[in-house]
Design an enzyme around this catalytic site. Structure first.
Site, PDB file in Angstrom:
ATOM      1  N   ASN A 103      73.072  94.209  36.894  1.00 35.59           N
ATOM      2  CA  ASN A 103      71.609  93.928  36.004  1.00 35.59           C
ATOM      3  C   ASN A 103      70.879  92.954  37.250  1.00 35.59           C
ATOM      4  O   ASN A 103      71.085  92.823  38.934  1.00 35.59           O
ATOM      5  CB  ASN A 103      72.377  93.067  35.464  1.00 35.59           C
ATOM      6  CG  ASN A 103      70.825  91.935  34.449  1.00 35.59           C
ATOM      7  OD1 ASN A 103      69.649  92.703  33.992  1.00 35.59           O
ATOM      8  ND2 ASN A 103      70.212  90.203  34.753  1.00 35.59           N
ATOM      9  N   HIS A 105      68.238  90.651  38.351  1.00 35.01           N
ATOM     10  CA  HIS A 105      67.699  89.033  37.688  1.00 35.01           C
ATOM     11  C   HIS A 105      66.066  88.771  38.480  1.00 35.01           C
ATOM     12  O   HIS A 105      66.179  88.487  39.724  1.00 35.01           O
ATOM     13  CB  HIS A 105      68.750  87.991  37.366  1.00 35.01           C
ATOM     14  CG  HIS A 105      67.913  86.857  36.856  1.00 35.01           C
ATOM     15  ND1 HIS A 105      67.272  87.267  35.624  1.00 35.01           N
ATOM     16  CD2 HIS A 105      67.877  86.306  37.689  1.00 35.01           C
ATOM     17  CE1 HIS A 105      67.328  86.151  35.220  1.00 35.01           C
ATOM     18  NE2 HIS A 105      67.027  85.972  36.585  1.00 35.01           N
ATOM     19  N   SER A 132      67.548  88.832  41.870  1.00 40.11           N
ATOM     20  CA  SER A 132      69.117  89.587  42.559  1.00 40.11           C
ATOM     21  C   SER A 132      69.415  90.168  42.131  1.00 40.11           C
ATOM     22  O   SER A 132      69.545  90.171  40.534  1.00 40.11           O
ATOM     23  CB  SER A 132      69.687  88.174  42.435  1.00 40.11           C
ATOM     24  OG  SER A 132      69.379  86.705  42.518  1.00 40.11           O
ATOM     25  N   ASP A 141      74.179  86.156  33.300  1.00 41.22           N
ATOM     26  CA  ASP A 141      73.452  85.674  34.696  1.00 41.22           C
ATOM     27  C   ASP A 141      74.156  85.295  35.842  1.00 41.22           C
ATOM     28  O   ASP A 141      73.988  84.651  36.871  1.00 41.22           O
ATOM     29  CB  ASP A 141      72.033  85.110  35.408  1.00 41.22           C
ATOM     30  CG  ASP A 141      71.354  85.925  34.021  1.00 41.22           C
ATOM     31  OD1 ASP A 141      71.381  87.215  34.005  1.00 41.22           O
ATOM     32  OD2 ASP A 141      70.376  85.405  33.883  1.00 41.22           O
TER      33      ASP A 141
HETATM   34  C1  GAR Z   1      61.503  92.870  35.977  1.00 43.25           C
HETATM   35  O1  GAR Z   1      61.220  91.972  36.608  1.00 43.25           O
HETATM   36  C2  GAR Z   1      63.150  92.585  36.035  1.00 43.25           C
HETATM   37  O2  GAR Z   1      63.905  91.377  37.283  1.00 43.25           O
HETATM   38  C3  GAR Z   1      63.637  91.720  34.406  1.00 43.25           C
HETATM   39  O3  GAR Z   1      61.769  92.036  33.523  1.00 43.25           O
HETATM   40  C4  GAR Z   1      61.476  92.734  34.525  1.00 43.25           C
HETATM   41  C5  GAR Z   1      61.878  94.334  33.571  1.00 43.25           C
HETATM   42  O4  GAR Z   1      60.593  95.240  34.911  1.00 43.25           O
HETATM   43  N1  GAR Z   1      64.671  90.999  34.159  1.00 43.25           N
HETATM   44  C6  GAR Z   1      64.193  90.598  33.258  1.00 43.25           C
HETATM   45  O5  GAR Z   1      64.174  89.564  33.173  1.00 43.25           O
HETATM   46  C7  GAR Z   1      66.232  90.463  32.704  1.00 43.25           C
HETATM   47  N2  GAR Z   1      66.599  89.040  32.502  1.00 43.25           N
HETATM   48  P1  GAR Z   1      60.716  97.171  34.550  1.00 43.25           P
HETATM   49  O6  GAR Z   1      60.815  96.781  33.173  1.00 43.25           O
HETATM   50  O7  GAR Z   1      59.384  97.459  34.750  1.00 43.25           O
HETATM   51  O8  GAR Z   1      61.543  97.458  35.384  1.00 43.25           O
END
Ligand code: GAR
Length: 183
Positions: A103, A105, A132, A141
């Site tokens: 994942n 995060h 991360s 997480d």
């Molecule tokens: C990213 O910033 C990712 O790190 C976060 O959501 C966004 C997705 O963007 N993930 C989380 O918050 C997971 N808990 P994306 O759809 O453009 O990749």
């Protein structure tokens, strides 16, 4: 070459970065989403990547996850990369893919697990933020951290401005860590 299945819920910019870097250590076997109208899903389909959409609405969680599990296995997926997948996986699902789910995060774990990471980092007066990549375990997480990238928090930073700078680092970090993991 490892076959990777990517789970998304929305925009899918990390998925696009992973797809752009595929070809040596890993290939993208499937992009799946819990949101049938996720923009990232349409992007994957138009780029020749197999896609799967399954809304969990009106369905027991076990049944929803069984559909995802079946589709991933049918596609020969060996590693799952969560990329903005905003749904918690059950303990059973995680156990069935033990050590095979990554994942990304948007915080410097173990700080700021969960949501609103950038607003919390700014409110705390932190000097740096970041992202991360970690192994997914039953603890939210909480699994082993495989890599991190940092960005400074600037005076007057807003959560959106910070998120944009962290996202650029996510797009660099995730493909690098996934390739190393797959190798
Ligand atoms: C990213 O910033 C990712 O790190 C976060 O959501 C966004 C997705 O963007 N993930 C989380 O918050 C997971 N808990 P994306 O759809 O453009 O990749």
């Amino acid at each position: 070459m490892k076959r990777v299945g990517i789970l998304i819920s929305g925009r899918g910019s990390n998925m696009m970065a992973l797809a752009a870097a595929a070809g040596t250590a890993y290939e993208i076997a499937l992009v799946a989403s819990d949101k049938p109208d996720a923009p990232g899903l349409a992007w994957a389909a138009t780029h020749g990547i197999a896609t799967f959409a399954q809304s969990p609405k009106g369905m027991p969680k076990a049944q929803y996850e069984a559909a995802i599990d079946h589709t991933l296995r049918a596609a020969g997926v060996e590693v799952i990369a969560l990329a903005g997948y905003m749904r918690l996986l059950s303990d059973d699902f995680v156990a069935n893919w033990r050590g095979q789910i990554l994942n990304i995060h948007p915080s410097l774990l173990p700080k700021y697990k969960g949501l609103d990471t950038h607003a919390r980092a700014i409110a705390a007066g932190d000097a740096v933020a970041g992202c991360s990549v970690h192994i997914v375990t039953e603890e939210l997480d909480g699994g082993e951290i495989l890599g991190q990238a940092q960005v400074p928090i600037l005076p007057g930073d807003t959560p959106d401005a910070l998120a944009e700078r962290v996202l650029a680092e996510e797009h660099r970090l995730y493909p690098q860590i996934l390739a190393a993991f797959a190798a």
